[in-house]
Design a protein around this motif. Structure first.
Motif, PDB file in Angstrom:
ATOM      1  N   ASP B 139       0.851  -1.183   0.000  1.00 49.31           N
ATOM      2  CA  ASP B 139       0.000   0.000   0.000  1.00 49.31           C
ATOM      3  C   ASP B 139       0.888   1.234   0.000  1.00 49.31           C
ATOM      4  OD1 ASP B 139      -2.221   1.554   0.045  1.00 49.31           O
ATOM      5  OD2 ASP B 139      -2.375   1.550   2.221  1.00 49.31           O
ATOM      6  N   PRO B 140       1.598   1.481  -1.120  1.00 46.27           N
ATOM      7  CA  PRO B 140       2.485   2.644  -1.143  1.00 46.27           C
ATOM      8  C   PRO B 140       1.674   3.928  -1.141  1.00 46.27           C
ATOM      9  CG  PRO B 140       2.366   1.654  -3.303  1.00 46.27           C
ATOM     10  CD  PRO B 140       1.597   0.773  -2.391  1.00 46.27           C
ATOM     11  N   PRO B 141       2.256   5.023  -0.630  1.00 46.77           N
ATOM     12  CA  PRO B 141       1.526   6.297  -0.587  1.00 46.77           C
ATOM     13  C   PRO B 141       1.186   6.818  -1.978  1.00 46.77           C
ATOM     14  CG  PRO B 141       3.578   6.418   0.648  1.00 46.77           C
ATOM     15  CD  PRO B 141       3.580   5.124  -0.054  1.00 46.77           C
ATOM     16  N   ILE B 142       1.779   6.215  -3.018  1.00 43.02           N
ATOM     17  CA  ILE B 142       1.564   6.710  -4.380  1.00 43.02           C
ATOM     18  C   ILE B 142       0.719   5.733  -5.169  1.00 43.02           C
ATOM     19  CG2 ILE B 142       3.504   8.227  -4.789  1.00 43.02           C
ATOM     20  CD1 ILE B 142       4.778   5.363  -5.699  1.00 43.02           C
ATOM     21  N   GLY B 143      -0.051   4.861  -4.454  1.00 41.62           N
ATOM     22  CA  GLY B 143      -0.789   3.751  -5.058  1.00 41.62           C
ATOM     23  C   GLY B 143      -1.291   3.919  -6.471  1.00 41.62           C
ATOM     24  N   VAL B 144      -2.150   4.925  -6.698  1.00 44.19           N
ATOM     25  CA  VAL B 144      -2.793   5.053  -8.006  1.00 44.19           C
ATOM     26  C   VAL B 144      -1.783   5.420  -9.083  1.00 44.19           C
ATOM     27  CG1 VAL B 144      -4.540   6.312  -9.258  1.00 44.19           C
ATOM     28  CG2 VAL B 144      -4.939   5.680  -6.919  1.00 44.19           C
ATOM     29  N   LEU B 145      -0.774   6.227  -8.687  1.00 45.01           N
ATOM     30  CA  LEU B 145       0.236   6.610  -9.670  1.00 45.01           C
ATOM     31  C   LEU B 145       1.022   5.395 -10.131  1.00 45.01           C
ATOM     32  CD1 LEU B 145       1.586   9.937  -8.204  1.00 45.01           C
ATOM     33  CD2 LEU B 145       0.013   9.587 -10.064  1.00 45.01           C
ATOM     34  N   LEU B 146       1.206   4.436  -9.217  1.00 45.37           N
ATOM     35  CA  LEU B 146       1.904   3.203  -9.591  1.00 45.37           C
ATOM     36  C   LEU B 146       1.132   2.472 -10.681  1.00 45.37           C
ATOM     37  CD1 LEU B 146       4.366   1.400  -8.528  1.00 45.37           C
ATOM     38  CD2 LEU B 146       2.565  -0.029  -7.648  1.00 45.37           C
ATOM     39  N   VAL B 147      -0.199   2.451 -10.541  1.00 45.50           N
ATOM     40  CA  VAL B 147      -1.040   1.806 -11.552  1.00 45.50           C
ATOM     41  C   VAL B 147      -0.834   2.461 -12.913  1.00 45.50           C
ATOM     42  CG1 VAL B 147      -3.407   1.366 -12.243  1.00 45.50           C
ATOM     43  CG2 VAL B 147      -2.751   1.122  -9.859  1.00 45.50           C
ATOM     44  N   LEU B 148      -0.856   3.814 -12.922  1.00 46.32           N
ATOM     45  CA  LEU B 148      -0.683   4.526 -14.195  1.00 46.32           C
ATOM     46  C   LEU B 148       0.713   4.290 -14.762  1.00 46.32           C
ATOM     47  CD1 LEU B 148      -2.479   7.876 -13.388  1.00 46.32           C
ATOM     48  CD2 LEU B 148      -3.321   5.997 -14.755  1.00 46.32           C
ATOM     49  N   ALA B 149       1.714   4.299 -13.871  1.00 41.80           N
ATOM     50  CA  ALA B 149       3.093   4.104 -14.331  1.00 41.80           C
ATOM     51  C   ALA B 149       3.246   2.713 -14.949  1.00 41.80           C
ATOM     52  CB  ALA B 149       4.067   4.280 -13.175  1.00 41.80           C
ATOM     53  N   MET B 150       2.647   1.716 -14.308  1.00 39.63           N
ATOM     54  CA  MET B 150       2.771   0.360 -14.833  1.00 39.63           C
ATOM     55  C   MET B 150       2.076   0.240 -16.183  1.00 39.63           C
ATOM     56  SD  MET B 150       4.684  -1.329 -13.085  1.00 39.63           S
ATOM     57  CE  MET B 150       5.638  -0.160 -12.179  1.00 39.63           C
ATOM     58  N   SER B 151       0.930   0.923 -16.328  1.00 40.25           N
ATOM     59  CA  SER B 151       0.245   0.806 -17.616  1.00 40.25           C
ATOM     60  C   SER B 151       1.063   1.511 -18.697  1.00 40.25           C
ATOM     61  CB  SER B 151      -1.179   1.340 -17.537  1.00 40.25           C
ATOM     62  OG  SER B 151      -1.221   2.694 -17.837  1.00 40.25           O
ATOM     63  N   SER B 152       1.874   2.508 -18.320  1.00 40.17           N
ATOM     64  CA  SER B 152       2.695   3.112 -19.370  1.00 40.17           C
ATOM     65  C   SER B 152       3.938   2.276 -19.635  1.00 40.17           C
ATOM     66  CB  SER B 152       3.046   4.563 -19.041  1.00 40.17           C
ATOM     67  OG  SER B 152       3.592   4.673 -17.776  1.00 40.17           O
ATOM     68  N   GLN B 180      -2.030   3.888 -29.865  1.00 41.38           N
ATOM     69  CA  GLN B 180      -3.323   3.745 -29.195  1.00 41.38           C
ATOM     70  C   GLN B 180      -3.174   3.801 -27.682  1.00 41.38           C
ATOM     71  OE1 GLN B 180      -5.447   0.316 -30.511  1.00 41.38           O
ATOM     72  NE2 GLN B 180      -6.565   0.099 -28.607  1.00 41.38           N
ATOM     73  N   MET B 181      -2.192   3.055 -27.159  1.00 45.85           N
ATOM     74  CA  MET B 181      -2.043   3.001 -25.702  1.00 45.85           C
ATOM     75  C   MET B 181      -1.620   4.346 -25.146  1.00 45.85           C
ATOM     76  SD  MET B 181      -0.322  -0.745 -25.539  1.00 45.85           S
ATOM     77  CE  MET B 181      -0.333  -1.216 -23.828  1.00 45.85           C
ATOM     78  N   VAL B 182      -0.709   5.036 -25.855  1.00 42.43           N
ATOM     79  CA  VAL B 182      -0.261   6.342 -25.376  1.00 42.43           C
ATOM     80  C   VAL B 182      -1.423   7.329 -25.396  1.00 42.43           C
ATOM     81  CG1 VAL B 182       1.231   8.280 -25.942  1.00 42.43           C
ATOM     82  CG2 VAL B 182       2.139   5.986 -25.975  1.00 42.43           C
ATOM     83  N   SER B 183      -2.269   7.261 -26.459  1.00 36.53           N
ATOM     84  CA  SER B 183      -3.384   8.208 -26.557  1.00 36.53           C
ATOM     85  C   SER B 183      -4.384   8.019 -25.429  1.00 36.53           C
ATOM     86  CB  SER B 183      -4.124   8.026 -27.875  1.00 36.53           C
ATOM     87  OG  SER B 183      -3.246   8.086 -28.941  1.00 36.53           O
ATOM     88  N   TYR B 184      -4.710   6.759 -25.139  1.00 36.98           N
ATOM     89  CA  TYR B 184      -5.767   6.538 -24.159  1.00 36.98           C
ATOM     90  C   TYR B 184      -5.276   6.634 -22.725  1.00 36.98           C
ATOM     91  CZ  TYR B 184      -9.344   5.641 -27.542  1.00 36.98           C
ATOM     92  OH  TYR B 184     -10.262   5.816 -28.532  1.00 36.98           O
ATOM     93  N   GLU B 185      -3.933   6.613 -22.552  1.00 33.51           N
ATOM     94  CA  GLU B 185      -3.397   6.797 -21.209  1.00 33.51           C
ATOM     95  C   GLU B 185      -3.807   8.151 -20.627  1.00 33.51           C
ATOM     96  OE1 GLU B 185       0.905   6.335 -20.932  1.00 33.51           O
ATOM     97  OE2 GLU B 185       0.391   4.230 -21.113  1.00 33.51           O
ATOM     98  N   ALA B 186      -3.855   9.167 -21.495  1.00 37.26           N
ATOM     99  CA  ALA B 186      -4.195  10.500 -21.019  1.00 37.26           C
ATOM    100  C   ALA B 186      -5.610  10.507 -20.438  1.00 37.26           C
ATOM    101  CB  ALA B 186      -4.069  11.504 -22.154  1.00 37.26           C
ATOM    102  N   ALA B 187      -6.559   9.915 -21.184  1.00 38.94           N
ATOM    103  CA  ALA B 187      -7.940   9.876 -20.688  1.00 38.94           C
ATOM    104  C   ALA B 187      -8.025   9.051 -19.406  1.00 38.94           C
ATOM    105  CB  ALA B 187      -8.853   9.288 -21.759  1.00 38.94           C
ATOM    106  N   LEU B 188      -7.254   7.950 -19.378  1.00 34.32           N
ATOM    107  CA  LEU B 188      -7.227   7.091 -18.186  1.00 34.32           C
ATOM    108  C   LEU B 188      -6.754   7.899 -16.972  1.00 34.32           C
ATOM    109  CD1 LEU B 188      -7.723   3.975 -18.138  1.00 34.32           C
ATOM    110  CD2 LEU B 188      -5.277   3.721 -18.025  1.00 34.32           C
ATOM    111  N   GLY B 189      -5.655   8.632 -17.173  1.00 32.51           N
ATOM    112  CA  GLY B 189      -5.101   9.413 -16.077  1.00 32.51           C
ATOM    113  C   GLY B 189      -6.049  10.505 -15.620  1.00 32.51           C
TER     114      GLY B 189
END
Lengths: 195, 401
Positions: B139-152, B180-189
């Motif tokens: 449970d790192p203090p940056i939890g959600v950012l880790l998810v986004l970082a991993m998806s990138s 495609q993945m780079v484009s949709y990452e922005a909306a995801l974030g």
């Protein structure tokens, strides 16, 4: 901070942290040298990823997890991906190319060494005599942890501390950088769509 | 001192870290790994079955009851296949790429709270072997950012596979996929930021804890970020209707054309593993995670039950998408991502921020809503105008040719 820890006699010398710093630093320097010596553009980008990941790992060693994850998100996740994307859209031979090293490479090396000297001097000159503050943000603990330890809960985390300083003390530089980035973005569009 | 605060808000690591604590963490890691692998295999079977039912077929029915062991049989088969290495491939990168696809999927799942008692103020902490801990690996203090970082980072697996194969179709497929993945990452974030804004924390356990007593982010953020996230996640996973990456009639097999044997299996596994992980993330971010009413029996069990029920619902939805929606065209995909989802997510974020600031400052909420919506409408009008001008310019330019 690792440097600071050795200067400050109140904080014990953290062996594990320093060994980790050394190992990662060696990896980073090796990676950085390979970035400029390899004759394959995609490999160069991948070595760059190693260097940037090493920087993120160093930030984690300094307990700056927010900066570390931002490093991964922005540099590894966006910038190098765009490098690779651009390389693949244009040309990226699997075997690499012979003439990638320019004849005046030592000029670039000289600039690199000068930059290293300048940055080292600046850092040592500014922070060389500093000690870790008694009330360091590094020791901020989330409420659950301090509850379990039976200590006073310290509100917020490093993330909160970073955002607090960005949006109060460093607000104007932050906004200036944002405007600069937007200008760069618009400039890129104007250049690309010039007709 | 800093290690505990950095690694986790997990009370397990707060006190003295002895052997028992290490063993609990190791046990959790093994459980997460095993769970994700089994869930992935079941997901493959489940999706094939659902898809078969929806298209009036039977689907796998030979291996085991209801064909449930089909994935195991496929896995064994694929292990014994020849592992081809194309002559013109970049050997090291070709071998590295599948791992870059699989590892982020595992790492993302580490921050998902798969259970826990969130009904009191304790934030999901339960007793495990006499130690107080959270039912999640980290449970790192940056939890959600880790998810986004991993998806990138997962983009690298696709991109490098295409390049290192040293052949045309994989390269084209990987260029498509990474764009495609780079484009949709922005909306995801951007839709994740709305959740963070409402929850007031980046940790996944904190986000789940903020959603207890039915205050799910699904409606707390006003549905729109959920819809944007769901669409963007489908595109990020390269799943139908956004599976242009492996449009067989155009690209042979997409970025993994040259892969075979175990390495191909890793891509196949990664695709479904990412589906499971992304569904778990959606459950965590929007559907309250393990939150739900405690009926009978121990409280900690119901957290796990609700988590799995919600996960199944989402996995069914993804299988449903696959069976019903036709594939997008590439320009439609890019239009949807850049001209619809990103502006929508950004506008909604701004509206939520305005409402939040308004309530902090004690402004009239109705006035804030009206002004906010009016500003968004003006922005939308400008966007439409810009789109029209661009189209007219394109048509004029076309007329000159």
């Amino acid at each position: 901070m690792t440097l600071l820890a050795t200067v400050n006699s109140d904080v014990p010398f953290n062996v594990a942290q320093n060994v980790g710093f050394g190992v990662i630093a060696v990896l980073m320097v090796t990676g950085a040298l390979r970035v400029v010596t390899t004759n394959n553009v995609v490999h160069a980008a991948l070595w760059l990823v190693l260097v940037l990941a090493g920087a993120a790992a160093q930030f984690i060693l300094l307990a700056a997890e927010f900066v570390a994850i931002t490093q991964v998100l922005v540099y590894i996740g966006a910038i190098v991906v765009l490098f690779l994307f651009g390389v693949m859209l244009t040309r990226a031979p699997i075997r690499g190319e012979a003439g990638l090293t320019r004849s005046n490479w030592f000029g670039g090396a000289l600039v690199g060494v000068l930059l290293l000297g300048l940055l080292s001097f600046t850092l040592l000159d500014t922070f060389g005599g500093d000690r870790l503050p008694a009330d360091t943000r590094l020791t901020l603990r989330p409420a659950a942890v301090s509850q379990a330890e039976g200590t006073e809960p310290t509100a917020g985390s490093n993330v909160g501390a970073v955002s607090d300083s960005i949006f109060s003390r460093y607000l104007i530089p932050f906004e200036a950088v944002s405007v600069l980035l937007t200008a760069a973005l618009i400039g890129a569009i104007v250049l690309a769509r010039k007709e | 001192m800093t290690a505990a605060s950095l690694l986790a808000a997990d009370p397990l690591l707060a006190g003295k870290v002895d052997l028992a604590v290490v063993l609990i963490v190791a046990l959790k890691a093994v459980i997460v790994l095993a769970f994700l692998l089994v869930a992935t295999m079941l997901m493959i079977w489940f999706e094939r079955k659902v898809h078969a039912d929806m298209t009036n077929r039977i689907g796998p029915n030979q291996a085991g009851p209801f064909g449930i062991l089909q994935s195991v049989a496929d896995g064994v088969k694929v292990f014994f296949k020849e592992d081809l290495l194309p002559d013109r491939a970049d050997r090291f990168v070709f071998r590295l790429a599948p791992f870059l696809s699989v590892v982020p999927a595992f790492l993302t799942f580490a921050v998902v709270p798969i259970g826990g008692n969130f009904s009191d103020a304790d934030g999901g902490v339960i007793e495990l072997f006499g130690h107080r801990t959270l039912l999640q690996l980290a449970d790192p203090p940056i939890g959600v950012l880790l998810v986004l970082a991993m998806s990138s980072i997962a983009v690298y697996g696709v991109m490098l596979a295409g390049w290192s194969s040293g052949s045309k179709y994989p390269l084209l497929g990987s260029v498509r996929a990474s764009a495609q993945m780079v484009s949709y990452e922005a909306a995801l974030g951007l839709s994740t930021v709305t959740v963070v804004l409402v929850a007031g924390t980046l940790t996944t356990s904190g986000i789940v804890a903020a959603q207890h007593t039915w205050n799910w982010n699904l409606w707390a953020t006003g549905i729109v970020p959920f819809v944007v996230f769901l669409i963007a996640a489908t595109a990020e996973l390269n799943r139908p209707p956004f599976d242009l990456v492996e449009a067989e009639q155009e690209l042979v097999g997409g970025f993994h054309t040259e892969y075979s044997g175990v390495r191909f299996a890793m891509y196949y596994l990664a695709e479904f593993m990412n589906t499971v992980t992304m569904s778990a993330i959606i459950v965590t971010l929007f559907l309250g995670g393990p939150n739900g009413p405690v009926l009978v029996g121990p409280e900690w069990l119901w957290g796990i039950v609700w988590f799995f029920a919600k996960l199944m619902l989402l996995l069914f939805t993804f299988a449903w998408f696959r069976a019903t929606l036709p594939r997008f065209r590439y320009d439609q995909l890019m239009d949807l991502g850049w001209k619809a989802l990103i502006p929508l997510a950004l506008g909604w974020l701004l509206l939520m921020i305005a409402i939040r600031v308004g309530s902090d400052e004690g402004w009239n909420p109705i006035l804030v809503m009206v002004v906010g919506v009016a500003a968004l409408a003006a922005g939308y009008a400008l966007l439409v105008l810009a789109g029209r001008t661009a189209r007219r310019n394109r048509e004029l330019a076309g007329a000159h040719l």
